[in-house]
Design an enzyme around this catalytic site. Sequence first.
Site, PDB file in Angstrom:
ATOM      1  N   ASP A  66       9.628   3.418  13.942  1.00 39.16           N
ATOM      2  CA  ASP A  66       9.872   4.727  13.326  1.00 39.16           C
ATOM      3  C   ASP A  66       8.596   5.433  12.880  1.00 39.16           C
ATOM      4  O   ASP A  66       8.660   6.575  12.420  1.00 39.16           O
ATOM      5  CB  ASP A  66      10.837   4.593  12.134  1.00 39.16           C
ATOM      6  N   GLU A  98      12.266  -9.814   6.046  1.00 39.71           N
ATOM      7  CA  GLU A  98      10.974  -9.926   6.709  1.00 39.71           C
ATOM      8  C   GLU A  98       9.890 -10.316   5.704  1.00 39.71           C
ATOM      9  O   GLU A  98       9.818  -9.757   4.605  1.00 39.71           O
ATOM     10  CB  GLU A  98      10.668  -8.551   7.315  1.00 39.71           C
ATOM     11  N   LYS A 107       3.703  -6.879  16.775  1.00 38.95           N
ATOM     12  CA  LYS A 107       3.094  -5.537  16.735  1.00 38.95           C
ATOM     13  C   LYS A 107       1.824  -5.564  17.582  1.00 38.95           C
ATOM     14  O   LYS A 107       1.018  -6.501  17.455  1.00 38.95           O
ATOM     15  CB  LYS A 107       2.731  -5.142  15.295  1.00 38.95           C
ATOM     16  N   ASP A 161       6.183 -11.501   9.827  1.00 41.04           N
ATOM     17  CA  ASP A 161       5.441 -10.329  10.299  1.00 41.04           C
ATOM     18  C   ASP A 161       3.947 -10.584  10.096  1.00 41.04           C
ATOM     19  O   ASP A 161       3.234 -10.968  11.024  1.00 41.04           O
ATOM     20  CB  ASP A 161       5.914  -9.064   9.573  1.00 41.04           C
ATOM     21  N   ASP A 186      11.683  -1.564  15.798  1.00 44.33           N
ATOM     22  CA  ASP A 186      11.297  -0.989  14.494  1.00 44.33           C
ATOM     23  C   ASP A 186      10.098  -0.082  14.745  1.00 44.33           C
ATOM     24  O   ASP A 186       8.968  -0.414  14.417  1.00 44.33           O
ATOM     25  CB  ASP A 186      10.967  -2.149  13.534  1.00 44.33           C
ATOM     26  N   MET A 215       1.537   2.157  10.716  1.00 48.00           N
ATOM     27  CA  MET A 215       1.722   3.603  10.659  1.00 48.00           C
ATOM     28  C   MET A 215       0.825   4.180  11.761  1.00 48.00           C
ATOM     29  O   MET A 215      -0.365   4.362  11.567  1.00 48.00           O
ATOM     30  CB  MET A 215       1.354   4.095   9.263  1.00 48.00           C
ATOM     31  N   ASP A 249      12.325  -5.729   3.999  1.00 45.13           N
ATOM     32  CA  ASP A 249      10.931  -6.139   4.218  1.00 45.13           C
ATOM     33  C   ASP A 249      10.210  -6.240   2.876  1.00 45.13           C
ATOM     34  O   ASP A 249       9.992  -5.236   2.197  1.00 45.13           O
ATOM     35  CB  ASP A 249      10.205  -5.130   5.118  1.00 45.13           C
ATOM     36  N   SER A 289       5.557  -1.589  14.451  1.00 43.75           N
ATOM     37  CA  SER A 289       4.226  -0.971  14.534  1.00 43.75           C
ATOM     38  C   SER A 289       3.678  -0.783  13.135  1.00 43.75           C
ATOM     39  O   SER A 289       4.396  -0.917  12.161  1.00 43.75           O
ATOM     40  CB  SER A 289       4.302   0.381  15.247  1.00 43.75           C
ATOM     41  N   LYS A 324      15.477   0.006   7.434  1.00 45.15           N
ATOM     42  CA  LYS A 324      14.546  -1.013   6.968  1.00 45.15           C
ATOM     43  C   LYS A 324      14.195  -0.673   5.522  1.00 45.15           C
ATOM     44  O   LYS A 324      13.702   0.425   5.241  1.00 45.15           O
ATOM     45  CB  LYS A 324      13.304  -0.990   7.840  1.00 45.15           C
ATOM     46  N   THR A 340      12.706   3.566   8.063  1.00 39.58           N
ATOM     47  CA  THR A 340      12.290   2.855   6.859  1.00 39.58           C
ATOM     48  C   THR A 340      12.559   3.666   5.600  1.00 39.58           C
ATOM     49  O   THR A 340      12.341   4.877   5.575  1.00 39.58           O
ATOM     50  CB  THR A 340      10.781   2.544   6.955  1.00 39.58           C
ATOM     51  N   LYS A 357      12.124  -1.279   2.186  1.00 40.99           N
ATOM     52  CA  LYS A 357      10.894  -1.879   1.673  1.00 40.99           C
ATOM     53  C   LYS A 357      11.094  -2.303   0.220  1.00 40.99           C
ATOM     54  O   LYS A 357      11.496  -1.488  -0.628  1.00 40.99           O
ATOM     55  CB  LYS A 357       9.746  -0.855   1.751  1.00 40.99           C
ATOM     56  N   ARG A 364       0.820  -1.206   0.000  1.00 40.96           N
ATOM     57  CA  ARG A 364       0.000   0.000   0.000  1.00 40.96           C
ATOM     58  C   ARG A 364       0.855   1.259   0.000  1.00 40.96           C
ATOM     59  O   ARG A 364       2.053   1.223   0.308  1.00 40.96           O
ATOM     60  CB  ARG A 364      -0.915   0.012   1.239  1.00 40.96           C
TER      61      ARG A 364
HETATM   62 MG   LIG Z   1       6.772  -5.866   7.977  1.00 40.25          MG
END
Ligand SMILES: [Mg+2]
Length: 360
Positions: free
Chosen positions: A322, A218, A267, A243, A320, A297, A190, A295, A160, A135, A162, A24
Amino acid sequence: MKIETISLHTKVIPLKKPFKTALRTVTSIENVFVFLKLENGIVGIGSAAPTVAITGDSTEGIKDIIKNVLAPLLVNKDIHNLNFLLTAIQNACIGNTSAKAAVEIALYDGYSKLLGLPLYTLLGGKKTLLENDMTVSVDSAENMANEAKKLISEGFSILKIKVGKNGEKDIERILAVRKAVGPSVSLRIDANQGWRAKEAVKIIQSLERQQVNLTLVEQPVDATDIEGLKFVKEHVFTPIMADESLFSTRDAIRLLENKAVDFLNIKLMKTGGIRNALTIASIAQSYNVECMIGSMMEASISVVAAAHVAASHPNITMIDLDAPLWLEDLTVDHHILKEKIILSEDSGIGISHNSLSISV
Ligand SMILES: [Mg+2]
């Protein structure tokens, strides 16, 4: 000490820049804040982040469940029965982990404020300084490399990255970031379920051959593909972390019994709050599997609560958190300072409801 009222407030918070993953793109977030008022006037606060793509929880759904299902179980009850109240919340309905998390955070915050202790002290820990990551959104290799370089110059030493948008391009992206930041920076990759198992093995093996040292990868494959996770883990040297495959304590047991991953990412919005997060960390400890706390967002309240959990559990060794650094409005954050999280000695999670400028 009776719980007198539970009230809700919704807040839209814009992001400084879009947050992009394989799943997303996010440009603003809406969080639901929970205010749990005790009869002596103390207010415990919690918050939930709706992430329909991950948890299935929407803003309206979270509000409805708290108002009509969870709050009636707590109002007029004695908060000293904390563990019994937590059990009632978890058993009240299937799923709805974000709503449960927000209410649990408010309960733990209210209870530790009542006792006059920081939450991490109530939970039996004292790591008050935590090293955070930052991230890098999925983008072109060049843009990701530039962003990574900028973050290192700002003081971060763990990134991290993405990926998960396109296998071949993902190799380019990771190579470009490693080249830009040098060998000493820790890179957590990730893929957010973006690869298939064999593709993930091909990508990770290619990076290993090119000696791109990665701290972990991840969720390379679909959340439901536990066999796929295990296949990847068994064919690469790089540690693999679950995750989206991990919500409940039972998910943790299934992943661990199957030896499907090397690490777990916990999380609060997935576990349904603090107690299950701690239980998962303890279960993983008995399998010698270390945990990260992450977490969605989220605004600072639930992220700071997650930091208290990390501060109190020896098996949560990676942070993690941020998300608040992405927000225009930090929602009263004095704890999350870029690469370091410094928890205050104030009671509860260390955030007063007065500082939120919301009337309760
Ligand atoms: Mg993840």
